[in-house]
Design a protein around this motif. Sequence first.
Motif, PDB file in Angstrom:
ATOM      1  N   VAL A 254       0.862  -1.177   0.000  1.00  0.00           N
ATOM      2  CA  VAL A 254       0.000   0.000   0.000  1.00  0.00           C
ATOM      3  C   VAL A 254       0.902   1.231   0.000  1.00  0.00           C
ATOM      4  O   VAL A 254       1.943   1.231   0.663  1.00  0.00           O
ATOM      5  N   ILE A 255       0.527   2.231  -0.756  1.00  0.00           N
ATOM      6  CA  ILE A 255       1.231   3.508  -0.763  1.00  0.00           C
ATOM      7  C   ILE A 255       0.337   4.536  -0.080  1.00  0.00           C
ATOM      8  O   ILE A 255      -0.759   4.840  -0.567  1.00  0.00           O
ATOM      9  N   VAL A 256       0.786   5.029   1.051  1.00  0.00           N
ATOM     10  CA  VAL A 256       0.011   6.010   1.812  1.00  0.00           C
ATOM     11  C   VAL A 256       0.427   7.403   1.349  1.00  0.00           C
ATOM     12  O   VAL A 256       1.574   7.805   1.533  1.00  0.00           O
ATOM     13  N   PRO A 257      -0.491   8.180   0.756  1.00  0.00           N
ATOM     14  CA  PRO A 257      -0.126   9.509   0.245  1.00  0.00           C
ATOM     15  C   PRO A 257       0.155  10.498   1.379  1.00  0.00           C
ATOM     16  O   PRO A 257      -0.147  10.238   2.562  1.00  0.00           O
ATOM     17  N   ALA A 258       0.704  11.648   1.006  1.00  0.00           N
ATOM     18  CA  ALA A 258       0.951  12.718   1.975  1.00  0.00           C
ATOM     19  C   ALA A 258      -0.366  13.170   2.596  1.00  0.00           C
ATOM     20  O   ALA A 258      -1.395  13.269   1.920  1.00  0.00           O
ATOM     21  N   GLY A 259      -0.320  13.427   3.897  1.00  0.00           N
ATOM     22  CA  GLY A 259      -1.512  13.882   4.596  1.00  0.00           C
ATOM     23  C   GLY A 259      -2.518  12.791   4.888  1.00  0.00           C
ATOM     24  O   GLY A 259      -3.677  13.078   5.199  1.00  0.00           O
ATOM     25  N   HIS A 260      -2.100  11.532   4.811  1.00  0.00           N
ATOM     26  CA  HIS A 260      -3.003  10.408   5.064  1.00  0.00           C
ATOM     27  C   HIS A 260      -2.363   9.432   6.047  1.00  0.00           C
ATOM     28  O   HIS A 260      -1.160   9.450   6.282  1.00  0.00           O
ATOM     29  N   ARG A 261      -3.210   8.570   6.599  1.00  0.00           N
ATOM     30  CA  ARG A 261      -2.780   7.415   7.370  1.00  0.00           C
ATOM     31  C   ARG A 261      -3.608   6.221   6.891  1.00  0.00           C
ATOM     32  O   ARG A 261      -4.691   6.404   6.332  1.00  0.00           O
TER      33      ARG A 261
ATOM     34  N   PHE B 240       5.585   3.777   1.436  1.00  0.00           N
ATOM     35  CA  PHE B 240       5.353   2.442   0.864  1.00  0.00           C
ATOM     36  C   PHE B 240       5.402   1.394   1.974  1.00  0.00           C
ATOM     37  O   PHE B 240       6.322   1.393   2.793  1.00  0.00           O
ATOM     38  N   HIS B 241       4.405   0.480   1.983  1.00  0.00           N
ATOM     39  CA  HIS B 241       4.356  -0.572   3.012  1.00  0.00           C
ATOM     40  C   HIS B 241       3.958  -1.895   2.354  1.00  0.00           C
ATOM     41  O   HIS B 241       3.030  -1.945   1.538  1.00  0.00           O
ATOM     42  N   PHE B 242       4.656  -2.960   2.732  1.00  0.00           N
ATOM     43  CA  PHE B 242       4.298  -4.290   2.251  1.00  0.00           C
ATOM     44  C   PHE B 242       3.171  -4.862   3.104  1.00  0.00           C
ATOM     45  O   PHE B 242       3.145  -4.703   4.328  1.00  0.00           O
ATOM     46  N   LEU B 243       2.243  -5.565   2.433  1.00  0.00           N
ATOM     47  CA  LEU B 243       1.142  -6.246   3.110  1.00  0.00           C
ATOM     48  C   LEU B 243       0.993  -7.642   2.516  1.00  0.00           C
ATOM     49  O   LEU B 243       1.476  -7.910   1.414  1.00  0.00           O
TER      50      LEU B 243
ATOM     51  N   TYR C  10      -7.168   7.124   5.359  1.00  0.00           N
ATOM     52  CA  TYR C  10      -7.872   8.228   6.019  1.00  0.00           C
ATOM     53  C   TYR C  10      -7.068   9.509   5.827  1.00  0.00           C
ATOM     54  O   TYR C  10      -5.860   9.539   6.109  1.00  0.00           O
ATOM     55  N   GLU C  11      -7.734  10.562   5.385  1.00  0.00           N
ATOM     56  CA  GLU C  11      -7.070  11.864   5.280  1.00  0.00           C
ATOM     57  C   GLU C  11      -7.016  12.510   6.659  1.00  0.00           C
ATOM     58  O   GLU C  11      -8.048  12.612   7.343  1.00  0.00           O
ATOM     59  N   VAL C  12      -5.827  12.942   7.067  1.00  0.00           N
ATOM     60  CA  VAL C  12      -5.677  13.551   8.390  1.00  0.00           C
ATOM     61  C   VAL C  12      -5.365  15.045   8.298  1.00  0.00           C
ATOM     62  O   VAL C  12      -5.066  15.676   9.305  1.00  0.00           O
ATOM     63  N   ARG C  13      -5.434  15.601   7.091  1.00  0.00           N
ATOM     64  CA  ARG C  13      -5.308  17.045   6.934  1.00  0.00           C
ATOM     65  C   ARG C  13      -6.628  17.709   7.305  1.00  0.00           C
ATOM     66  O   ARG C  13      -7.675  17.057   7.373  1.00  0.00           O
TER      67      ARG C  13
END
Length: 240
Positions: free
Chosen positions: A26-33, A52-55, A65-68
């Motif tokens: 999974v690729i977590v974009p900027a401003g997200h978790r 980048f995270h392996f699953l 989830y957007e955290v901005r």
Amino acid sequence: MPKPLLRPVAIVGVVVVLFLLFRPYVIVPAGHRAAVFSLTEGVWHTQLGEGFHFLVPVVHRPYLYEVRTQTYSMCQVHWEGEVKGDDGLTALTKDGQTVSIDLSVRFRPDAENVWRLHKEVGPDYTEKILRPEVRSHTRVAIAEFPVTEVYSAHRQAIEDRIEARLRAAVQRAYLKIDDVLLRDIRFSPAFANAIEGKQIAQQQAQRMQYVLEKSEKEKEQKIIEAEGEAQAIELKGQAV
């Protein structure tokens, strides 16, 4: 291509296809978790940060989830709010007057508790938590002020009251409030007419006061002029 090379190339090709097909990352974009649900463990007690995270394919399912800071608006104007149509609030003031309100709330999910938000509330937190809390606490805050204070320069105090109540309510659902903005406050036709009549009466009173003050000044001016003429005649008589 030589036969000894065909097998490794085929294996690499299969691996690439499987990699793209099952997406073990999974690729977590900027401003997200990302919260992760595991078929074997349930929701992980942590969230994935940006990058980048392996699953494990199929076993692990990520939810972004957007955290901005985001803005949630409730407005009478059909195309401005999150819910299309007339979505303004109505509330009763302390003295029982009905007011209609358009407002916006600037908020963001708690970046350190995204996994809890996902586990206890889910992705539709705006509809489950934010929207009903905004409606409830706005009405409670408006009910603490008489309509004359809502109409006058107490808007900042009302915004602060709503913000304080809302912040305390939604933090239990892992949301944070940045600002509450009262965009518009509309009053009942009867109250609006009463305010308009009062303003007209005040304007008329001010106009009458101006006329009286002007007449008084003109009177004083004429007295001064008359006294001056009398003094001039007296001086002329003495000279003769």
